[in-house]
Every structure is written in structure tokens, then in C-alpha cells.
Design an enzyme around this catalytic site. Structure first.
Site, short mmCIF file in Angstrom:
data_model
loop_
_atom_site.label_atom_id
_atom_site.label_comp_id
_atom_site.label_asym_id
_atom_site.label_seq_id
_atom_site.Cartn_x
_atom_site.Cartn_y
_atom_site.Cartn_z
N THR A 124 -42.09 19.00 -15.83
CA THR A 124 -41.09 17.94 -15.70
C THR A 124 -40.83 17.71 -14.21
O THR A 124 -41.42 16.83 -13.61
CB THR A 124 -39.78 18.30 -16.42
OG1 THR A 124 -39.34 19.57 -16.01
CG2 THR A 124 -39.97 18.27 -17.93
N LYS A 160 -44.69 26.05 -16.53
CA LYS A 160 -43.91 25.02 -15.84
C LYS A 160 -42.54 25.60 -15.51
O LYS A 160 -42.06 26.50 -16.20
CB LYS A 160 -43.77 23.74 -16.67
CG LYS A 160 -43.03 23.86 -17.96
CD LYS A 160 -41.57 23.56 -17.96
CE LYS A 160 -41.19 22.34 -17.17
NZ LYS A 160 -39.67 22.14 -17.29
N THR A 194 -36.45 24.25 -17.31
CA THR A 194 -36.83 25.41 -18.07
C THR A 194 -38.15 26.01 -17.64
O THR A 194 -39.08 25.27 -17.33
CB THR A 194 -36.98 24.92 -19.52
OG1 THR A 194 -35.71 24.42 -19.90
CG2 THR A 194 -37.44 25.99 -20.46
N GLU A 207 -36.81 24.88 -6.34
CA GLU A 207 -36.26 23.66 -5.77
C GLU A 207 -35.93 23.84 -4.29
O GLU A 207 -35.12 24.67 -3.93
CB GLU A 207 -35.03 23.25 -6.56
CG GLU A 207 -35.40 22.84 -7.96
CD GLU A 207 -34.22 22.80 -8.91
OE1 GLU A 207 -34.45 22.43 -10.06
OE2 GLU A 207 -33.13 23.15 -8.49
N ASN A 248 -30.24 18.79 -6.26
CA ASN A 248 -29.23 19.05 -7.28
C ASN A 248 -27.90 18.35 -7.09
O ASN A 248 -27.11 18.26 -8.03
CB ASN A 248 -29.00 20.56 -7.39
CG ASN A 248 -30.18 21.24 -8.04
OD1 ASN A 248 -30.52 20.93 -9.17
ND2 ASN A 248 -30.83 22.11 -7.31
N SER A 298 -25.45 10.84 -12.30
CA SER A 298 -25.97 10.42 -13.61
C SER A 298 -25.44 9.05 -13.97
O SER A 298 -24.49 8.57 -13.37
CB SER A 298 -25.58 11.45 -14.67
OG SER A 298 -24.18 11.54 -14.78
#
Lengths: 408, 408
Positions: free
Chosen positions: B156, B182, B193, B280, B403, B408
Site C-alpha cells: 500500500t 509489505k 499493516t 516511514e 503522518n 482526511s
């Protein structure tokens, strides 16, 4: 004090002088920063003391000695060194602390164990004994100072001085609290240890003072987190001079004990919030209220898992009502939780209930709430009556800049 | 795949086809991102399966069902959905997983419990059943694909596809491993995840496969951390088709069992490292080696306390050999430690020994080491024989950008 003041800072409050307490500040020159760095607070005979200390196993000699000496419950003086934490310095660091205790005890004619010492600043460098000796010598006879000066002098990387006050009625005697604190995370070369001192003129038995302080700390200092890191020097001491002349408090049976304990806790809560509001890089103050846990202790663990989650803290920094990250943090806390009973809200609006997003969830008021300086996250576990509230700040580029964009 | 590839990325290795394993990819359209997002892997009859799953209490239905079904040890298919994690979606999410299991089982003529499903991506939105049905329908008859395509399709927010391979001799039979994974932290709206899949043609009894996988996971996947947050969907599955024709491994008494276990662990270690290297914002890969602890478990806890400390991770990002922050992290781990026996080093050079900075500490080689992409922190507690090695990445502005600089 740093130049960029936290956006969450508030003006220093008007703190009353406390009868029997005389603060003084001088320049010991622990660090070349052109400001006072040694705080000396003299306390009248008969002052009771209580303390709570870091649980970090690698604590400083100051903490070791303070933890040991607080047990006998009497204090005549406090010395706070800023600019050198004296941590991880072996026997040489310990000798420096003992020298300060002896020097002050000789001057006051009291026991060494009645002199409490804290240090904050660079680690791995023994506190220079010569500077400490000259600094203390000057402090013993310096002019008394106000609380704001003392609050500034105990600070290192703090961006604003922090104080809190309260009062309580014990029978018909009004007792007062003045309290100062420093701390804003744990950064190097200054370890931004949390050091807090509460002074009251109430007459309190040391054991009861310890009982009240421990309970207050559990609900305040032990419920805040900036970055999950705990310093090797964290210390909060409470001193009660008895000068107010109230009938001494010895237990919760004593008249006025509840009012005293409540006032002490409110002072501790305010101090704790101020530390979070000076969290490194903090742009938002976050309250996490957990209800419905199997116990209060379980609720606190869940609250701290949320408050320590980098993903939750960055989401708040991004003003993103990301309840999925809160779910994740609840799940990783290791406490009893049931995904299908879990509810999560922001600013009083539920986003998810009983394990599912709400069909009629209106994000507009939540988005508005998240744009503010104070953010409230509510989590209901739906299991029992346990509850806890913890406080933290968001995780921003400011934190990284302070802690990474630096080379020793 | 994101456009900005991690500076710690490596080219996808040459992974061999595994006899009895047929991967296929299709576009179910879970998300509007113009790439394949459904991976279907068919396994021959007789394939053994073992699994390790997240300990996050708020796990997804995929994890609940997988954990339950792995106990019977048999697998015929794996379906991985990317773009929707199906977590925190209540009974509707569970129905979607059961639909996929039933659809594949009907096609293969096997039990539903032999079909394993994973999902990763946005949370709180039930996996759309219609898209899943059409996607699986297409996947059942699609052309087989290579491992790199499968690795990309399960990803992802990963910035590069991740795979590892190994082989081992069991008697005179060579067995092969091809594995993909992943994961790069846990980010929203995609919960990144960790999903890992190891395929081997070895013949292995399911119980022994589970024993080997659990032991490997303890020393690899359970020794990495990006941000201390654990996803609601983390899953690693190992499939052994038996097509290589070796005498089946049933325990460590079986000839070749040690070689098999060692190869499996090396594959798992490589996969685990790849996840950290795609952490990240990661700019540096950090290995923390703890020795001298009272036990291996204690050493791992100390190692993870260091690897999870934001202050240690930002120090490494700043190329700062800040052993004081390591001291702090050791102390907060809550494990037995003695400040005055503690030693800390970087890149093989001790900075502090027995609780004090080394007088002749030469920071030059350490500074050079910290400028590299791979940083090694050594901690000796001086108490016992316990040891552990854990891996993490540094904490940088990139992490905050990914992050927090998002709404959103």
C-alpha cells in the site's frame, strides 16, 4: 529560556510568598549562558517534606539521596542546579551532591539529610565542585527573590516559566500554596528533566503530606507524557512549613484535610499541564479521557498507550480526526478491550460506537474542534466502571527539529 | 507504491518459482489507484500452513479467522486485498471475508478453512463484497505472475517491493524459499499493516512448521519496530507445499530440520529488515545489540525500549552519538539494570563504560559511523548472559510529514 515561546504558554500567575520559605537565585556558571542557574530555597525549622521520584533505573545521585532522605520527613533547604544534570557521573557526581548538602547544613546548623538537591542539564559531566561551592556560598546570603525568578532559574530548555497557586481553609485558617516546575520533554545536551516544587504554609505531618503528594502525583504527573521518555532525574517535592498555624493535618480524619488534599492536587494538575504545554514542538494540548475500563489502572494504561502513540499524536498535529489510529492504540495497550464495544469521540462528538463508524457521524464539528489549541479524545471501552484522564501534546516537526537537527 | 523511494531500498531479488505455488494478481478496484490490488495464490493439495498474528486486541476479522484456521494446518489458497483493511467494520467486515473464503473453496473444492485472507488499507469501511466477488472471480483464472508483481500488489504505502529467498538441503533434496512482505509503519488512511508470506516446496509437518515459524518470528518480526505502533492486521504465514519431495520434517530430530529452520529464519530476518528499511521517513537502519542482561527476554525488552525511544531515534537522525539518551532508555525499560555497570557504544566503539564516560573516548570514528546508512548501537548491562538484537529506523521530519501533514 529558549527564544521561541510555546504557543500554549500562559503568563506567569501571581504566586504569593509562603511564610517560612525564602527563595534566592545566583549565578554559579555551570554553563556559559549569562543567567542565574542556582536556586536556593531556605525553609524554617519544622518544615515537613514529601517527595516523588523518577522510576528510571538509571537515576542520578540527587534522586538516590533525595529518595532516601525524604523518608525522615524534615527539610531546611532546597538547592537546584541548572545546566548540569550530574547524571551518569559515578562517584564524582555523588561527591558533588554531598558537598552541597554539607555546606548548606553547616550554614543552617541542620542535618545534611534535611538539604535536598536537584540538578538538570548536560549529562555525563560531574557537577563541578568549585562552581557549586562558590554558587552555594553566594546563595546563602543573596537577596530573596520572587517565584517567577526562581521558576526561570530552575529552567533549562523550557520556553516559559511555570508556576501554580491555590489556597485552602483548614478550620478558620487559610493556607497557601505556591509551586514552580520545569520540564519540556527530555532533550540533550540538556536533559529536560521534570523538577517540581510545591511550597505551603500549612502544618502537615510528613507521612500525611507524602500520602497526599503520592495520590496527587498518580492523578497528575503520572498521567502526562510528552514523548514516553522518562528522565533520570524527575523529582517533585512538597514542603509544608506550618507557619500558617493551623491545627496540624495528620490524616484524612483531620478537619480540613480534604480541602488541603484537593488544593494540592489542583496545584499538581496545573503544574503537570504546564509541562505538557511546553512539550517540545507542541502546538496542541491533548486530553485523553478513557471510560468503561475494567479498572482505573487499566483505563490509565489505555490512555497512556493512546497519548504515547506517535500515530495518534501526528494525526492530531495534522488536525485529522483519525479514530482508526486510536483503535490501534487501544488494541496495543495490552489491557482488556473488546473491539465490538469500543466507542471513540473527539471534542464530545462520537465518531465510532460499539466497534463501528457511526452512520450519521458529522465530521464538521469535529474538524472545527481539532483546529483549536486544546483537543479532547474520548474513549469508552464499554466493559466496566474504570476511568482515567491523561494529557499529552501533539508530535510535530518542531519535536524533530529540537531533537534531531542538532549535532554535539 | 509511493513515488519517493526509501534511501534504504534495495533492488528486488531474483526469487525462484516454488513448485506447487501459483501467484496471480488482478484489479478489484478497492481504491481508485490504477493498479492491481488483489493477490491470489493457489497452493497444491497437501500444503502445510503456519502463522503468526498481531497481538493487537482490536484485530480484524481476517486475523481472527486466520488465527483460528491455521490450527488445522492445511492451506489451498491465499487472498490478499490491498486498499481496504476491513478493520473495525463489525459483522459486515466479517461477512466479506467469509464470502471470499467460500468463493475460493467452492472453486477449488476444498474446505473454507483452507483459504486464508488478509486485507490492508483504509479502516472502518467494510470490504465491498461486490468488488471482492468480481476480483476473486477474475483472479481464479488469471495468468500466473512473478513474485515481484505479487510483492507490489500486496503493498500500500510501501515505497519499494520487498522479497527474500533462501534454500536448504534436506538430505540430498534442495528445498527453496520465496517470500514477500509489505509494511512501512502504520499510516492512515492506509494502515500499513505488516503482511508477510513465505512459500517453500519443502515437505514439513504443520506443527513443526508452526514451531519453526514462531521461533523465527520471535527473533525477527518481534524484534523490529518502526514507531512502536502495532497494526490491527499484522500477519505472517508460511506455506510448505511438499513438492520438493524430501522426507517430511516432523521435528528437530528429522534430518535437515536444522538447515530448514535456519533458512526460514534467515528469510524472516531479511523480510523484517526490509520493513524497517521502508519505515516511514527512514534515513538510517539501526541495529541495537544488547548483551549482559539477566535473560534474553530482558535483553529484548531493553533493546525495544531503546529502539522505540523518540529521543534515541531523533539523535540518530541527527547523527549525534548521544549515549545519554540510550542511558535514559535503558533505565525506563523497567528491566534489571545497574547504572554503574552500564556500557554503551556506537559502531563498535565504547563511549561509556561501567556507568561513566570513557576518559579516552575518541568520537571521530563514531561520528563517521553515524554518517552512514546503517548504525549499530551496543549496550552491555554487565549483569548476566542474556542477549538480543533488535532493529529500527531513525525518526525524521519524513515521519511527521507522512503522518501529520495530511488531512482526511
Amino acid at each position: 529560556m529558549s527564544e521561541a515561546v510555546s504557543p500554549l504558554a500562559s503568563p506567569f500567575p501571581a504566586l504569593p510568598a509562603i511564610a517560612g520559605v525564602t527563595p534566592r537565585i545566583v549565578r554559579a556558571g555551570y554553563k556559559d549562558w549569562g543567567r542565574c542557574d542556582l536556586t536556593y530555597v531556605e525553609l524554617i525549622e519544622g518544615t515537613a517534606v514529601a517527595g516523588v521520584f523518577t522510576r528510571n533505573v538509571c537515576c542520578s545521585s540527587e534522586v538516590e539521596l533525595g529518595r532516601q532522605n525524604v523518608k525522615q520527613g524534615k527539610a531546611r533547604a532546597l538547592v537546584v542546579n541548572a545546566g548540569n544534570s550530574n547524571a551518569f557521573t559515578g562517584y564524582r557526581g555523588r561527591e558533588a551532591v554531598e558537598q552541597i548538602m554539607e555546606q548548606v547544613a553547616d550554614h543552617l546548623g541542620c542535618g545534611r539529610e534535611e538539604v535536598f538537591v536537584s540538578s538538570t542539564g548536560v549529562i555525563g559531566v560531574p557537577l563541578p565542585k568549585d562552581k557549586a561551592r562558590a554558587g552555594v556560598e553566594a546563595a546563602l546570603t543573596a537577596h530573596p527573590c520572587g517565584w517567577e525568578d526562581a521558576a526561570r532559574t530552575i529552567g533549562t530548555t523550557d520556553t516559559f516559566p511555570k508556576g501554580a497557586t491555590a489556597s485552602a481553609m483548614i478550620g478558620d485558617v487559610k493556607v497557601h500554596f505556591s509551586a514552580i516546575i520545569k520540564g519540556s520533554g527530555m532533550i540533550a545536551p540538556d536533559m529536560a528533566t521534570m523538577l517540581g516544587y510545591v511550597f505551603t504554609d500549612a502544618a502537615v505531618d510528613p507521612a500525611f503530606l507524602q500520602q497526599c503528594l503520592s495520590a496527587s502525583a498518580d492523578a497528575t504527573f503520572n498521567c502526562i507524557t510528552v514523548d514516553s521518555d522518562t528522565s533520570t532525574s524527575d523529582t517533585v517535592l512538597a514542603f509544608a512549613t506550618g507557619a500558617a498555624g493551623n491545627a496540624p493535618l495528620v490524616s484524612f480524619e483531620s478537619a480540613g484535610a480534604d480541602a488541603f488534599a484537593a488544593a494540592l492536587q489542583s496545584v499538581c494538575r496545573e503544574l503537570a499541564h504546564l509541562v505538557v504545554k511546553d512539550g517540545e514542538g507542541a502546538q496542541k494540548f491533548i486530553e485523553v479521557a478513557v471510560t468503561g475500563a475494567v479498572s482505573d489502572a487499566s483505563a490509565r494504561k489505555v490512555g497512556l498507550a493512546i497519548a504515547n502513540s506517535p500515530l495518534v499524536k501526528t494525526a492530531i498535529a495534522g488536525e485529522d480526526a483519525n479514530w482508526g489510529r486510536v483503535v490501534m492504540a487501544v488494541g496495543k495497550a495490552g489491557e482488556p478491550a473488546d473491539r465490538d464495544r469500543l466507542s471513540i469521540g473527539f471534542g464530545g462528538v462520537w465518531a465510532a460506537k460499539d466497534g463501528q463508524p457511526l452512520a450519521d457521524y458529522d465530521e464538521a464539528p469535529v474538524a472545527a474542534h481539532l483546529k483549536g489549541r486544546e483537543v479532547r479524545i474520548s474513549v469508552d471501552l464499554g466493559l466496566g466502571q474504570g476511568r482515567a484522564t491523561v494529557w499529552t501534546c501533539d508530535l510535530t516537526h518542531g519535536y524533530i527539529s529540537i531533537n534531531a537537527d542538532y549535532r554535539s
